[in-house]
Motif scaffolding. Sequence first.
Motif, short mmCIF file in Angstrom:
data_model
loop_
_atom_site.label_atom_id
_atom_site.label_comp_id
_atom_site.label_asym_id
_atom_site.label_seq_id
_atom_site.Cartn_x
_atom_site.Cartn_y
_atom_site.Cartn_z
N SER A 54 4.62 7.91 8.42
CA SER A 54 4.60 7.01 7.26
C SER A 54 3.85 5.72 7.58
CB SER A 54 6.02 6.67 6.81
OG SER A 54 6.69 7.82 6.37
N ALA A 102 0.49 4.44 5.73
CA ALA A 102 0.51 3.11 5.10
C ALA A 102 -0.62 2.24 5.66
CB ALA A 102 1.86 2.45 5.33
N GLU A 117 5.30 -0.02 1.80
CA GLU A 117 5.55 1.31 2.34
C GLU A 117 6.06 1.23 3.78
OE1 GLU A 117 1.99 3.53 1.76
OE2 GLU A 117 2.37 3.80 -0.39
N VAL A 174 9.72 9.27 1.86
CA VAL A 174 8.83 8.11 1.95
C VAL A 174 7.43 8.56 2.38
CG1 VAL A 174 8.40 5.95 3.19
CG2 VAL A 174 10.68 6.46 2.33
N CYS A 194 4.03 7.90 0.41
CA CYS A 194 2.85 7.28 1.04
C CYS A 194 1.61 8.13 0.86
CB CYS A 194 3.12 7.06 2.52
SG CYS A 194 4.36 5.82 2.91
#
Length: 92
Positions: free
Chosen positions: A34, A38, A54, A79, A83
């Motif tokens: 993630s 990001a 994020e 998540v 993203c």
Amino acid sequence: MIQPERKSLDFAEHRQAYDGFIRLTLIVIFLLLSHLVALALGGVAHLWVLACLELGLSILAAVIGAAVPGLDWKPGAAVLAFCLLTLAIATG
């Protein structure tokens, strides 16, 4: 010569430690993926505010996944999907 007392191997305890290690490893993998996506969003699309959001969400998801045994890696996967979706929309 006196031999030290040998303790028997506790398979259940070893299994519990192994399961905890695998659980933590999966949580950290989703956290790092993630973060990578990001940072790509900030670097490629120049959306640093969204990238910071994020990053915060991924840290929060990792903490929740580590705190609640039933969730494990699932908040991190959600998540990561968010993203990837925002990166696809921003660059597409």
